[in-house]
Each structure stands twice: as C-alpha cells, then as structure tokens.
Enzyme design. Structure first.
Site, PDB file in Angstrom:
ATOM      1  N   GLU A 289     -45.285  23.342   7.566  1.00  0.00           N
ATOM      2  CA  GLU A 289     -46.197  22.838   8.593  1.00  0.00           C
ATOM      3  C   GLU A 289     -46.853  21.571   8.065  1.00  0.00           C
ATOM      4  OE1 GLU A 289     -48.857  21.779  11.323  1.00  0.00           O
ATOM      5  OE2 GLU A 289     -47.231  23.221  11.694  1.00  0.00           O
TER       6      GLU A 289
ATOM      7  N   ARG B 109     -54.653  30.324  23.526  1.00  0.00           N
ATOM      8  CA  ARG B 109     -53.570  29.891  22.641  1.00  0.00           C
ATOM      9  C   ARG B 109     -53.925  30.110  21.164  1.00  0.00           C
ATOM     10  NH1 ARG B 109     -48.978  26.780  23.039  1.00  0.00           N
ATOM     11  NH2 ARG B 109     -49.338  26.536  25.267  1.00  0.00           N
TER      12      ARG B 109
ATOM     13  N   TYR C 188     -57.671  31.576  35.089  1.00  0.00           N
ATOM     14  CA  TYR C 188     -57.465  32.987  34.756  1.00  0.00           C
ATOM     15  C   TYR C 188     -58.322  33.357  33.545  1.00  0.00           C
ATOM     16  CZ  TYR C 188     -53.940  30.604  31.822  1.00  0.00           C
ATOM     17  OH  TYR C 188     -53.277  29.744  30.971  1.00  0.00           O
TER      18      TYR C 188
ATOM     19  N   ASP D 263     -40.210  24.400  22.120  1.00  0.00           N
ATOM     20  CA  ASP D 263     -40.229  23.072  22.718  1.00  0.00           C
ATOM     21  C   ASP D 263     -39.246  22.112  22.068  1.00  0.00           C
ATOM     22  OD1 ASP D 263     -42.086  23.745  24.594  1.00  0.00           O
ATOM     23  OD2 ASP D 263     -43.783  22.755  23.632  1.00  0.00           O
TER      24      ASP D 263
END
Length: 397
Positions: free
Chosen positions: A32, A106, A219, A305
């Site tokens: 990362e 998230r 939501y 993605d």
C-alpha cells in the site's frame, strides 16, 4: 497451497483479495502506497450477494456490529416528492436471498477487512510502498517498489494481483490502456449524524429521489446513527479540483436542486446546518470488460476498480471487488491446475458478470436522470411494476 501472492493496493478490494488468498492457503504480501491504512469516503450499500461473501469469511458478527439494515428501498420523484415505488428489504431479503441487505460506512468496511487480514498470519502488510513495473520471470513475478523515502525495493512471488484502483499501474502495464474517461456526472457526498437532523428527515430506509439530470440517494450507516447522503448531477468538474474550496459545494448543490421538491431541498440544506460538509467527486469509469483477458493474463490478475470500475447506479462497486476476491479464493483452491490456469479460471468466471453490472449501472444512470417522455415512462413503470423493477434476482442470487 503455499503460493506466494503479491497484491498491489490496500483498499477494500486489496484487503478482500489478501484475505481470500490467505484463506486459500497462500502466503500474501500486500503493498500500500500510503504510510498508514485509512479509508475516506462515505457510505456503501452491500447487497445479499456481497454479504454472503463476508459471512463466508466469518465476518458476520463484525459486520453486524457496524452496519445498518435498512427496512426498505423507496423511490420518489425529486420534482414533487411523490412515492413511485418501494421494495421491502429486511427479513424479506434474508428469506429470498439468504443474507441481508446492509449499508455501511466505507471506513467501517475497510476496518473490518483490515482487522481480519491483520489477524491472519499468512498475510504481511507493507505500507509506504509505491508499486512500479512488474516482470514475469519464468514461473514467478517480480515487482518493483519505491518507499516514501525514495528507496528502491523489489518483491518476488508466484502471482500478482492488481487491486490498485481506478488508475491502476498494474492494469496500465498489463493492458496498455489509456486513462479513464469522465462520465460528465458530479457526486456530492456527505455523512451527518441523524440526531443532528430534524426528526422529519431521519430515516432507516434507502431512499432515491429521481429528477431530470440528477438524483439523490440517502441511507443509514453505523447501526442507523448516521445518514449518508449522495447527490449526483450532470456537470463539469472544476479544473483545479485538487485545490478546490469545498465550502462552496453546498451553494452549488442547492442551486442545482432549486427545481426539486421542498422535502429534498430541506434535507440538502440540513446537511451543513448539522455540521457536515459536502465533498465533490467527478465520476469516471471505463468501458465494460470485453473478455477474460482484461481480468487475467498469465500470472497477473486484476480485481475491483483496477479491473472493472463502474458508475454507482447499481450500488455494486465495492461489492464486485469483494465478489472478485471470493471467486479468486475458489480458483486458487483448484490444486490440479497450474497457477496461471487458476487465474484464467477466475477471469472466465468473473468477466461476463462484471461487464453486465457495469452495463446495467450505466443504463440505470440514464433512467435515473431521464427527461421528457423517458421520465414519464419511467415513473409510470415504477408505479405499475415497482417491486419487480427494483428487485435484482439476477444480481443477488
């Protein structure tokens, strides 16, 4: 299986892939580029197809601790506020598909996957590592890396998984493709505490407001304590987005929604009044996956993605990355096949489904933002066939 798997990317897709590969018996090193793990952004909707994957990894309790379970999906007209259709979720979703429909911040989803990976001794996490070029050498892969201090490193493994997002370096080398393309849509996102909102604006449902060239969806998150609000409209992003003053987003959004109904405008105005700000993101994507070769070649595969970025109009972006990981896990367990063939099996299993989700997401964007006769037809169809149109058995089963 004791293969050495290299994974580029520490987002939701990368962590899911790391966990899946470890559960298949591989040794994993995840790279990362950030010096610390963290996830920004707002909410994520997870259909039962995705929740089943998380449950299969033993994360049901961790998911329940941080997620919300909306009672229903409600679709309304942004123009006049009238309800067009609804779909029961809750117990009906569990009964029909074997898992709930949940909504989650998230950062919470990233956190529960990160905890699972950290608790798996088959995974090593390497922060502050910028991924560079890779090379296939005989029966393995070598990956060039650069630390934040500028030092050059390399890592060798049996397989490489590119889960490094929309602007994936692994994808660029594997497929030699040009950059992403702008969608012409702008997303304004905010998260607000429900108890900071007027009582009439608090909800435990997923609600979508459909209007000409725009829509708004909101939501609950974090067991219902928070409300995630996303407004998407047609528009061109500012040229200086990196230096953009996001304090002006509220005024821009209010102007864009000037022709919508009072309840929707009340909600949008309530966000800054409750102490939250709107963040602006221009949406981008790629053409739908055209074949298995776009998801794996030889000892290199793509997921999330990096493989199939999609517009958010089917709420499946994070979900498809998690599904990718679950299918990758099953492919790696095919011990009778060479490793490259296992990755090919993964790609063959995934590419058509991912392409369909990408295509349906695009179509939904056209329908959500319809004008003129198409808008009238959409509203009439929702009133007549609402539950049948909103349910997605092809996706959730």
């Amino acid at each position: 299986m004791d293969a050495q798997v290299l994974i580029a990317g520490g987002g939701i897709g990368g962590l899911a892939a790391a966990l899946a590969c470890a559960r298949a018996g591989a040794r994993v090193r995840l790279f990362e580029r950030a010096p610390a793990f963290g996830e920004v952004g707002a909410g994520v909707q997870l259909g039962p197809n995705v929740v089943r994957c998380l449950h299969g990894w033993g994360l049901a309790q961790a998911l329940d601790a941080v997620a919300a379970r909306p009672g229903r999906l409600v679709v309304r007209s942004a123009r006049n506020g009238a309800q067009l259709a609804q779909l029961p979720l809750g117990a009906r979703c569990v009964e029909r598909y074997g898992a709930p429909y949940v909504t989650i911040h998230r950062a919470d989803l990233h956190g529960l996957l990160l905890d699972a990976v950290r608790n798996n001794d088959r995974v090593q996490l390497r922060l502050d590592r910028q991924v560079g070029a890779y090379g296939v050498q005989g029966s393995g892969v070598a990956l060039a890396l650069q630390t934040g201090a500028g030092a050059q490193e390399s890592a060798e493994g049996d397989l490489l998984i590119g889960a490094d997002g929309l602007r994936s370096r692994i994808r660029a080398q594997l497929l030699g493709e040009a950059g992403t393309r702008a969608s012409g849509h702008l997303a304004y996102r905010a998260v607000v505490r429900q108890d900071a909102l007027p009582a009439a604006l608090r909800t435990q449902d997923v609600t979508a407001w459909l209007g000409p060239r725009l829509h708004v969806v909101h939501y609950p998150l974090r067991r219902g304590e928070l409300l995630n609000v996303v407004a998407i409209r047609h528009g061109t992003p500012p040229a200086d987005l990196d230096d953009w003053d996001h304090t002006v987003n509220a005024a821009d959004l209010e102007a864009a929604l000037a022709a919508t109904c009072a309840p929707l405008q009340d909600l949008v105005r309530a966000v800054p009044q409750a102490g939250s700000g709107w963040r602006l993101w221009p949406l981008a994507d790629r053409a739908p996956v055209a074949g298995a070769h776009e998801m794996a070649q030889g000892l290199v595969a793509l997921s999330g993605d990096a493989a199939h970025p999609m517009r958010p109009y089917l709420a499946q972006g994070a979900g498809m990355a998690i599904e990718d990981a679950a299918v990758l896990q099953q492919a790696l367990l095919l011990h009778d096949l060479p490793l490259a063939e296992r990755l090919r099996h993964y790609a063959l299993e995934r590419w058509q489904r991912c392409a369909r989700v990408q295509q349906q997401s695009r179509r939904n964007g056209v329908v959500f933002h319809a004008t003129g006769a198409l808008r009238w037809g959409r509203d009439a169809a929702l009133r007549l066939l609402g539950e049948r149109l909103l349910d997605q058995p092809w996706l959730y089963r």
